[in-house]
Design a protein around this motif. Structure first.
Motif, mmCIF file in Angstrom:
data_model
loop_
_atom_site.group_PDB
_atom_site.id
_atom_site.type_symbol
_atom_site.label_atom_id
_atom_site.label_comp_id
_atom_site.label_asym_id
_atom_site.label_seq_id
_atom_site.Cartn_x
_atom_site.Cartn_y
_atom_site.Cartn_z
ATOM 1 N N ASN A 141 0.401 -1.229 0.453
ATOM 2 C CA ASN A 141 -0.017 0.009 -0.340
ATOM 3 C C ASN A 141 0.959 1.157 -0.522
ATOM 4 N N PHE A 142 1.092 1.947 -1.092
ATOM 5 C CA PHE A 142 2.022 2.846 -1.374
ATOM 6 C C PHE A 142 1.348 3.497 -1.494
ATOM 7 N N SER A 143 1.449 5.559 -1.113
ATOM 8 C CA SER A 143 0.994 6.318 -1.346
ATOM 9 C C SER A 143 1.634 7.478 -1.818
ATOM 10 N N PHE A 144 1.391 8.691 -1.815
ATOM 11 C CA PHE A 144 1.736 10.235 -2.138
ATOM 12 C C PHE A 144 0.792 10.288 -2.306
ATOM 13 N N LEU A 145 1.492 11.901 -1.349
ATOM 14 C CA LEU A 145 0.087 12.523 -1.156
ATOM 15 C C LEU A 145 0.981 14.182 -0.579
ATOM 16 N N VAL A 146 0.601 15.191 -1.906
ATOM 17 C CA VAL A 146 1.238 16.818 -2.200
ATOM 18 C C VAL A 146 0.264 17.586 -0.674
ATOM 19 N N GLY A 147 1.323 17.868 0.350
ATOM 20 C CA GLY A 147 0.576 18.501 1.058
ATOM 21 C C GLY A 147 1.327 20.026 0.924
ATOM 22 N N ALA A 148 -0.049 20.730 1.090
ATOM 23 C CA ALA A 148 0.064 22.725 1.100
ATOM 24 C C ALA A 148 1.094 22.530 2.183
ATOM 25 N N GLN A 149 2.028 22.516 2.128
ATOM 26 C CA GLN A 149 3.050 23.503 3.602
ATOM 27 C C GLN A 149 3.669 24.215 3.194
ATOM 28 N N ALA A 150 3.210 25.378 3.902
ATOM 29 C CA ALA A 150 4.748 26.223 3.945
ATOM 30 C C ALA A 150 3.621 27.687 2.897
ATOM 31 N N ASN A 151 5.010 27.961 2.211
ATOM 32 C CA ASN A 151 4.648 28.703 1.141
ATOM 33 C C ASN A 151 5.017 27.353 -0.134
ATOM 34 N N GLU A 152 5.518 26.695 0.128
ATOM 35 C CA GLU A 152 5.418 25.325 -0.874
ATOM 36 C C GLU A 152 5.249 24.212 -1.110
ATOM 37 N N ARG A 153 4.938 23.490 -1.808
ATOM 38 C CA ARG A 153 3.893 22.137 -1.614
ATOM 39 C C ARG A 153 5.087 20.896 -1.840
ATOM 40 N N ARG A 154 4.967 20.258 -0.816
ATOM 41 C CA ARG A 154 6.130 18.971 -0.404
ATOM 42 C C ARG A 154 5.771 17.900 -0.950
ATOM 43 N N VAL A 155 6.767 17.533 -1.557
ATOM 44 C CA VAL A 155 6.005 15.305 -2.267
ATOM 45 C C VAL A 155 6.612 14.526 -0.324
ATOM 46 N N VAL A 156 5.732 13.695 -0.393
ATOM 47 C CA VAL A 156 6.054 13.416 1.091
ATOM 48 C C VAL A 156 5.642 11.753 0.501
ATOM 49 N N ALA A 157 6.335 10.995 0.272
ATOM 50 C CA ALA A 157 6.469 9.323 -0.035
ATOM 51 C C ALA A 157 6.279 8.805 1.670
ATOM 52 N N HIS A 158 4.709 7.836 1.240
ATOM 53 C CA HIS A 158 4.994 7.022 2.882
ATOM 54 C C HIS A 158 3.937 5.519 1.776
ATOM 55 N N VAL A 159 4.953 4.847 2.416
ATOM 56 C CA VAL A 159 4.867 2.811 2.272
ATOM 57 C C VAL A 159 4.113 2.297 3.731
ATOM 58 N N THR A 160 2.584 1.645 3.834
ATOM 59 C CA THR A 160 2.063 1.912 5.204
ATOM 60 C C THR A 160 2.851 0.955 5.891
ATOM 61 N N GLY A 161 2.504 0.557 7.081
ATOM 62 C CA GLY A 161 4.142 -0.575 7.530
ATOM 63 C C GLY A 161 3.475 -0.789 9.499
ATOM 64 N N ASP A 162 3.825 -1.697 9.791
ATOM 65 C CA ASP A 162 3.750 -1.850 11.304
ATOM 66 C C ASP A 162 4.518 -0.964 12.133
ATOM 67 N N ILE A 163 5.479 -0.970 11.059
ATOM 68 C CA ILE A 163 6.703 0.290 12.244
ATOM 69 C C ILE A 163 6.745 1.081 10.993
ATOM 70 N N ILE A 164 6.555 2.291 11.305
ATOM 71 C CA ILE A 164 7.115 4.002 10.247
ATOM 72 C C ILE A 164 8.039 4.424 10.246
ATOM 73 N N ILE A 165 9.558 4.109 9.902
ATOM 74 C CA ILE A 165 10.439 4.980 9.922
ATOM 75 C C ILE A 165 10.477 6.114 8.947
ATOM 76 N N GLY A 166 10.833 6.824 9.555
ATOM 77 C CA GLY A 166 10.993 8.232 9.143
ATOM 78 C C GLY A 166 12.758 8.702 8.228
#
Ligand code: NAG
Ligand code: NAG
Length: 239
Positions: A19-44
């Motif tokens: 289950n792999f997803s990406f989201l474009v968050g409207a943060q601060a003054n720039e949109r940054r892409v975040v890659a997120h892979v779901t799991g039991d343990i999440i590593i940043g």
């Protein structure tokens, strides 16, 4: 940005069942892409997918151009490593590793902004566990809270890693950097939750002296950089 988006889409197809997803968050003054892979343990993870903001864009934290070797390749390497670990029944059986990869842009302000997102997720999750989060409208389905990260990998630059560590250690979040070599980071009283996988500059200096001695060199020129990166000079990325 567009190359990275394309890459994320390509990767998500390659990974298939995960289950792999990406989201474009409207943060601060720039949109940054975040890659997120779901799991039991999440590593940043913090990788420098873009160059640091050019001088005239620093105040709005608008990052420079895409970095392929130091950014995209490292994102790919992390996703590939997680796939390998997750598909091997001998490593961490019955536990799926997930990750959340954010862009540090080789810049303290951006890296801190992204680290705050990591911390915010951790705080929200712990509040949820304690039952402190309630829905204001009972008709709406509760928002699925993201799992907190167990630690942060990166960022690449020593000076940025120090800034991030100052923040993460307040929240007891461990940090492992892959290329920060500054001797300052060896001070465990200041940087309690910091570890690295590369030797510090002190070891590199000792090795250099050994080479000089071994070959009986009598004259050596040393060039010093302040650790700042300009334009596309990837060659100075050895921090
Ligand atoms: C993993 O799950 C399977 C099936 O539920 C179980 O038989 C096995 O003992 C588990 N392995 C470990 C190491 O927990
Ligand atoms: C360096 O100097 C030592 C002592 O004079 C000598 O034995 C050795 O062969 C030298 N090494 C090289 C690489 O020239």
């Amino acid at each position: 940005m567009s190359i990275f988006l394309l890459l994320v889409i390509l990767l998500s197809e390659e990974i298939g069942l995960v289950n792999f997803s990406f989201l474009v968050g409207a943060q601060a003054n720039e949109r940054r892409v975040v890659a997120h892979v779901t799991g039991d343990i999440i590593i940043g993870a913090l990788f420098s997918v873009h160059h640091q903001p050019p001088a005239d864009k620093v105040h709005e934290r608008k990052c420079g151009v895409i970095r392929e070797q130091y950014g995209i390749q490292r994102v790919e390497a992390m996703l590939h490593t997680l796939d390998r670990i997750n598909s091997d029944p001998k490593i961490l059986p019955n536990i799926t590793l997930g990750c959340e990869i954010r862009d540090s842009c080789w810049h303290s302000a951006v890296a801190l902004e992204q680290s705050i997102e990591f911390i915010r997720d951790s705080l929200v999750s712990s509040e949820e566990e304690e039952g402190l989060v309630r829905c204001t409208d009972s008709a709406t389905t509760p928002v699925r809270v993201k799992k907190p990260i167990v630690g942060v990998i990166g960022p690449g630059s020593s000076s940025v890693a120090i800034q991030v560590q100052n923040l993460l250690q307040l929240f007891n979040i461990p940090q492992i950097a892959y290329s920060a070599t500054s001797m300052d980071l060896s001070d465990k009283t200041l940087y309690k939750y910091f570890m690295r996988v590369v030797p510090s500059d002190a070891q590199q200096a000792r090795a250099m002296v050994d080479i000089v001695k071994r070959y009986n060199w009598t004259y050596v020129s040393a060039i010093h950089t302040e650790g700042k990166l300009y334009k596309n000079q990837d060659i100075l990325d050895i921090v």
